[in-house]
Design an enzyme around this catalytic site. Structure first.
Site, PDB file in Angstrom:
ATOM      1  N   LYS A  11       0.871  -1.091  -0.206  1.00  0.00           N
ATOM      2  CA  LYS A  11       0.087  -0.010   0.237  1.00  0.00           C
ATOM      3  C   LYS A  11       1.073   1.136  -0.031  1.00  0.00           C
ATOM      4  O   LYS A  11       2.028   1.082   0.124  1.00  0.00           O
ATOM      5  CB  LYS A  11      -0.743  -0.189   1.271  1.00  0.00           C
ATOM      6  CG  LYS A  11      -1.924  -1.233   1.211  1.00  0.00           C
ATOM      7  CD  LYS A  11      -2.899  -1.171   2.197  1.00  0.00           C
ATOM      8  CE  LYS A  11      -3.931  -2.200   2.344  1.00  0.00           C
ATOM      9  NZ  LYS A  11      -4.848  -1.937   3.288  1.00  0.00           N
ATOM     10  N   TYR A  51     -12.184  -2.031  -3.244  1.00  0.00           N
ATOM     11  CA  TYR A  51     -12.538  -2.163  -1.958  1.00  0.00           C
ATOM     12  C   TYR A  51     -14.127  -1.988  -2.015  1.00  0.00           C
ATOM     13  O   TYR A  51     -14.727  -1.649  -1.018  1.00  0.00           O
ATOM     14  CB  TYR A  51     -11.948  -1.163  -0.980  1.00  0.00           C
ATOM     15  CG  TYR A  51     -10.735  -1.749  -0.635  1.00  0.00           C
ATOM     16  CD1 TYR A  51     -10.663  -2.675   0.146  1.00  0.00           C
ATOM     17  CD2 TYR A  51      -9.558  -0.663  -0.621  1.00  0.00           C
ATOM     18  CE1 TYR A  51      -9.191  -3.068   0.510  1.00  0.00           C
ATOM     19  CE2 TYR A  51      -8.200  -1.169  -0.111  1.00  0.00           C
ATOM     20  CZ  TYR A  51      -8.211  -2.106   0.584  1.00  0.00           C
ATOM     21  OH  TYR A  51      -6.920  -2.553   1.132  1.00  0.00           O
ATOM     22  N   ASN A 114      -2.013   0.193   6.608  1.00  0.00           N
ATOM     23  CA  ASN A 114      -1.276  -1.098   7.537  1.00  0.00           C
ATOM     24  C   ASN A 114      -0.562  -1.926   6.361  1.00  0.00           C
ATOM     25  O   ASN A 114      -0.424  -3.119   6.288  1.00  0.00           O
ATOM     26  CB  ASN A 114      -2.514  -1.904   7.987  1.00  0.00           C
ATOM     27  CG  ASN A 114      -3.550  -2.301   6.821  1.00  0.00           C
ATOM     28  OD1 ASN A 114      -3.457  -2.062   5.695  1.00  0.00           O
ATOM     29  ND2 ASN A 114      -4.809  -3.048   7.302  1.00  0.00           N
ATOM     30  N   HIS A 117      -2.157  -5.374   1.259  1.00  0.00           N
ATOM     31  CA  HIS A 117      -3.276  -5.923   1.202  1.00  0.00           C
ATOM     32  C   HIS A 117      -3.030  -7.377   0.883  1.00  0.00           C
ATOM     33  O   HIS A 117      -2.055  -7.698  -0.079  1.00  0.00           O
ATOM     34  CB  HIS A 117      -4.191  -5.219  -0.065  1.00  0.00           C
ATOM     35  CG  HIS A 117      -5.163  -6.189  -0.550  1.00  0.00           C
ATOM     36  ND1 HIS A 117      -6.170  -6.347   0.137  1.00  0.00           N
ATOM     37  CD2 HIS A 117      -5.322  -6.880  -1.556  1.00  0.00           C
ATOM     38  CE1 HIS A 117      -7.148  -7.157  -0.570  1.00  0.00           C
ATOM     39  NE2 HIS A 117      -6.544  -7.450  -1.626  1.00  0.00           N
ATOM     40  N   GLU A 128      -9.829 -10.617  -7.776  1.00  0.00           N
ATOM     41  CA  GLU A 128      -8.884  -9.613  -7.813  1.00  0.00           C
ATOM     42  C   GLU A 128      -7.578  -9.693  -8.685  1.00  0.00           C
ATOM     43  O   GLU A 128      -7.160  -8.618  -9.291  1.00  0.00           O
ATOM     44  CB  GLU A 128      -8.264  -9.620  -6.259  1.00  0.00           C
ATOM     45  CG  GLU A 128      -9.327  -9.252  -5.167  1.00  0.00           C
ATOM     46  CD  GLU A 128      -8.866  -9.180  -3.859  1.00  0.00           C
ATOM     47  OE1 GLU A 128      -7.474  -9.523  -3.685  1.00  0.00           O
ATOM     48  OE2 GLU A 128      -9.527  -8.895  -2.922  1.00  0.00           O
TER      49      GLU A 128
HETATM   50  N1  UDP Z   1      -9.726  -0.628   7.476  1.00  0.00           N
HETATM   51  C1  UDP Z   1      -9.941   0.750   7.909  1.00  0.00           C
HETATM   52  N2  UDP Z   1     -10.529   0.923   9.064  1.00  0.00           N
HETATM   53  C2  UDP Z   1     -11.122  -0.286   9.617  1.00  0.00           C
HETATM   54  C3  UDP Z   1     -11.048  -1.341   8.840  1.00  0.00           C
HETATM   55  C4  UDP Z   1     -10.285  -1.671   7.660  1.00  0.00           C
HETATM   56  O1  UDP Z   1      -9.333   1.750   7.531  1.00  0.00           O
HETATM   57  O2  UDP Z   1     -11.828  -0.068  10.631  1.00  0.00           O
HETATM   58  C5  UDP Z   1      -8.936  -0.403   6.108  1.00  0.00           C
HETATM   59  C6  UDP Z   1      -7.677  -1.220   5.867  1.00  0.00           C
HETATM   60  O3  UDP Z   1      -6.761  -0.590   5.393  1.00  0.00           O
HETATM   61  C7  UDP Z   1      -7.711  -2.576   5.668  1.00  0.00           C
HETATM   62  C8  UDP Z   1      -8.788  -2.511   4.450  1.00  0.00           C
HETATM   63  O4  UDP Z   1      -9.746  -1.484   5.072  1.00  0.00           O
HETATM   64  O5  UDP Z   1      -6.670  -3.189   5.208  1.00  0.00           O
HETATM   65  C9  UDP Z   1      -9.915  -3.489   4.028  1.00  0.00           C
HETATM   66  O6  UDP Z   1     -10.550  -4.046   5.407  1.00  0.00           O
HETATM   67  P1  UDP Z   1     -10.642  -5.589   5.616  1.00  0.00           P
HETATM   68  O7  UDP Z   1     -11.618  -5.723   6.675  1.00  0.00           O
HETATM   69  O8  UDP Z   1     -10.890  -6.236   4.309  1.00  0.00           O
HETATM   70  O9  UDP Z   1      -9.134  -6.223   6.128  1.00  0.00           O
HETATM   71  P2  UDP Z   1      -7.826  -6.829   5.393  1.00  0.00           P
HETATM   72  O10 UDP Z   1      -8.393  -7.990   4.431  1.00  0.00           O
HETATM   73  O11 UDP Z   1      -7.123  -5.811   4.656  1.00  0.00           O
HETATM   74  O12 UDP Z   1      -7.061  -7.400   6.451  1.00  0.00           O
HETATM   75 MG    MG Z   2     -10.100  -7.820   3.179  1.00  0.00          MG
END
Ligand code: UDP
Ligand code: MG
Length: 140
Positions: A11, A51, A114, A117, A128
């Site tokens: 990211k 997303y 974080n 992805h 994807e």
């Molecule tokens: N995210 C965020 N706030 C939250 C939860 C998720 O900004 O409370 C962002 C974060 O960058 C995350 C992405 O949204 O990686 C997608 O969320 P997901 O629940 O799919 O998490 P991941 O699959 O990336 O672990």
């Molecule tokens: Mg996810």
């Protein structure tokens, strides 16, 4: 276990801090092989579609802006159990909850920024990968 492919993004926070190589090293060390890679800056439509499952969530607007804030490294990794293996290397979404030694525990700036992805299922990985790469852009 079957050979799988998964989509990984470094990211904008990760690319900005020079962590792209660090992420690739960690994935390769755990037996995943790069089969496609591109450095690009996502436009709004691409970030929103990637997303789309989170469109109704309160963090969606900020997340899309963050994902457009600088270049990302888009990659396809291949190997045994690649989807779960990559998720284990990444760690939990919120770095506060991520296990020691995972990419997010070591490097994430916040729950949003974080660093990486990774696809969460084989089905989503296929969607994807097809969204970001043409079949002929994937090696092997
Ligand atoms: N995210 C965020 N706030 C939250 C939860 C998720 O900004 O409370 C962002 C974060 O960058 C995350 C992405 O949204 O990686 C997608 O969320 P997901 O629940 O799919 O998490 P991941 O699959 O990336 O672990
Ligand atoms: Mg996810």
């Amino acid at each position: 276990m079957a050979t799988e492919r998964t989509l990984v993004l470094v990211k904008p926070d990760g690319v900005r801090r020079g962590l792209a190589g660090e992420v690739i090293r960690r994935l390769e060390d755990k037996g995943l092989a790069l089969v496609a890679m591109e450095l690009r800056t996502l436009d709004r439509a691409t970030a929103e579609e990637h997303y789309a499952e989170h469109r109704e969530r309160p963090f969606f607007g900020e997340l899309v802006s963050f994902m457009m804030s600088g270049p990302v490294v888009v990659q396809v990794l291949e190997g045994e159990d690649a989807v779960k293996r990559n998720r284990d290397i990444m760690g939990a979404t919120n770095p506060a909850n991520a296990e020691a030694g995972t990419i997010r525990k070591l490097f994430a700036e916040s729950i949003e920024a974080n660093t990486v992805h990774g696809s969460d299922s084989e089905e989503n990985a296929a969607i994807e990968i097809a969204f970001f790469f043409k079949p002929e852009e994937i090696v092997g």
